[in-house]
Motif scaffolding. Sequence first.
Motif, short mmCIF file in Angstrom:
data_model
loop_
_atom_site.label_atom_id
_atom_site.label_comp_id
_atom_site.label_asym_id
_atom_site.label_seq_id
_atom_site.Cartn_x
_atom_site.Cartn_y
_atom_site.Cartn_z
N UNK A 73 6.28 12.64 -5.53
CA UNK A 73 5.28 12.08 -4.62
C UNK A 73 5.20 10.57 -4.79
N UNK A 74 5.22 10.11 -6.05
CA UNK A 74 5.19 8.68 -6.32
C UNK A 74 6.41 7.98 -5.73
N UNK A 75 7.59 8.63 -5.86
CA UNK A 75 8.83 8.06 -5.32
C UNK A 75 8.78 7.98 -3.80
N UNK A 76 8.22 9.02 -3.17
CA UNK A 76 8.12 9.04 -1.71
C UNK A 76 7.19 7.94 -1.21
N UNK A 77 6.07 7.75 -1.92
CA UNK A 77 5.15 6.68 -1.54
C UNK A 77 5.79 5.31 -1.73
N UNK A 78 6.52 5.16 -2.82
CA UNK A 78 7.19 3.89 -3.09
C UNK A 78 8.25 3.59 -2.03
N UNK A 79 9.01 4.62 -1.65
CA UNK A 79 10.06 4.46 -0.66
C UNK A 79 9.49 4.03 0.69
N UNK A 80 8.28 4.50 1.00
CA UNK A 80 7.65 4.17 2.27
C UNK A 80 6.63 3.04 2.14
N UNK A 81 6.65 2.36 0.97
CA UNK A 81 5.78 1.21 0.71
C UNK A 81 4.30 1.57 0.89
N UNK A 82 3.92 2.74 0.38
CA UNK A 82 2.53 3.19 0.45
C UNK A 82 1.87 2.88 -0.89
N UNK A 83 1.34 1.66 -1.00
CA UNK A 83 0.87 1.17 -2.28
C UNK A 83 -0.61 1.45 -2.55
N UNK A 84 -1.27 2.10 -1.61
CA UNK A 84 -2.68 2.42 -1.80
C UNK A 84 -3.00 3.74 -1.11
N UNK A 85 -4.17 4.29 -1.44
CA UNK A 85 -4.59 5.54 -0.80
C UNK A 85 -4.80 5.33 0.70
N UNK A 86 -5.31 4.15 1.06
CA UNK A 86 -5.53 3.83 2.48
C UNK A 86 -4.21 3.79 3.24
N UNK A 87 -3.22 3.16 2.64
CA UNK A 87 -1.91 3.06 3.29
C UNK A 87 -1.26 4.44 3.44
N UNK A 88 -1.44 5.27 2.41
CA UNK A 88 -0.89 6.63 2.47
C UNK A 88 -1.57 7.44 3.58
N UNK A 89 -2.88 7.33 3.66
CA UNK A 89 -3.62 8.07 4.68
C UNK A 89 -3.23 7.61 6.08
N UNK A 90 -3.06 6.31 6.27
CA UNK A 90 -2.66 5.77 7.58
C UNK A 90 -1.26 6.26 7.94
N UNK A 91 -0.37 6.34 6.96
CA UNK A 91 1.00 6.81 7.19
C UNK A 91 0.99 8.28 7.60
N UNK A 92 0.16 9.06 6.93
CA UNK A 92 0.05 10.48 7.27
C UNK A 92 -0.46 10.66 8.70
N UNK A 93 -1.45 9.87 9.08
CA UNK A 93 -1.99 9.97 10.42
C UNK A 93 -0.96 9.57 11.48
N UNK A 94 -0.19 8.51 11.17
CA UNK A 94 0.84 8.06 12.10
C UNK A 94 1.85 9.16 12.39
N UNK A 95 2.21 9.91 11.35
CA UNK A 95 3.22 10.97 11.49
C UNK A 95 2.59 12.35 11.71
N UNK A 96 1.28 12.37 11.94
CA UNK A 96 0.56 13.62 12.20
C UNK A 96 0.77 14.64 11.08
N UNK A 97 0.69 14.15 9.84
CA UNK A 97 0.86 15.01 8.67
C UNK A 97 -0.46 15.18 7.95
#
Length: 246
Positions: free
Chosen positions: A55-79
């Motif tokens: 999970x950490x590697x996936x976040x790093x690969x997608x430059x998701x450096x915070x919980x907010x960035x991760x949540x926004x990424x999930x919403x963008x991809x409807x995940x």
Amino acid sequence: MSDILCVSQDEIIHQIKLSYQIPTIAESIITRKIMINAAQEAGIKVETEELQEAADSLRLMNQLESAEATWAWLQTHRLTLDDFEELVYYTVIYSKLTEHLFADKVEEFFVEHQSDYVQVVMYEVVFDDLDLAMELFYAIQEGEISFTEVAHKYSHDVEIRRCGGYKGILSRTNLKPEISTAVFAVTPPQLLKPIVTSKGVHLINVEEIVTPQLNQTLRLKIISNLASQWLKKQLEQMKFEVVISC
């Protein structure tokens, strides 16, 4: 104020059909099923620490450096978070399964296919005129001009011109067959006589032939190749039907 347009799930599926993507997506689904079944048959388990690391590697690969960035990424991809965890789980399962199936086959494969991993450090200038390329070939040999000067003066590619013709470290698959044959047949450093291809006349300076070493990067690449071949055979042996329920 602009109108808000809604896109339904049925419309998404319809667009996938119109984009000719159904066979590709269906194959991906079947591939995942094959992978999960094989992992279960092999008794492969996934540990919590492995999931966290993936999970950490996936976040790093997608430059998701915070919980907010991760949540926004999930919403963008409807995940959903469950979808994210499932994605991480499949990543770990695939890695462990391929390691289980092919780790002990890497060295043998490397020895048998070592020539496929040989690389070349080369410089190149492509001409439209064979006579000009030949003239400059002899001029370089006579020391009247350097290859770098030729690249600066005659290369049509701006980046290549700035690099003095440097093309990087290339594998056989990166080169046209007629060029690959000539390049890997010489003892560097060596200036090659101009080679004519459909793209033009290639003046090439071979600086070094890089002998492959079975390091971790190449090891993972070989395992990935073996896994792809294995999955391809599994798919060829299997018949499946796509059923889309409404």
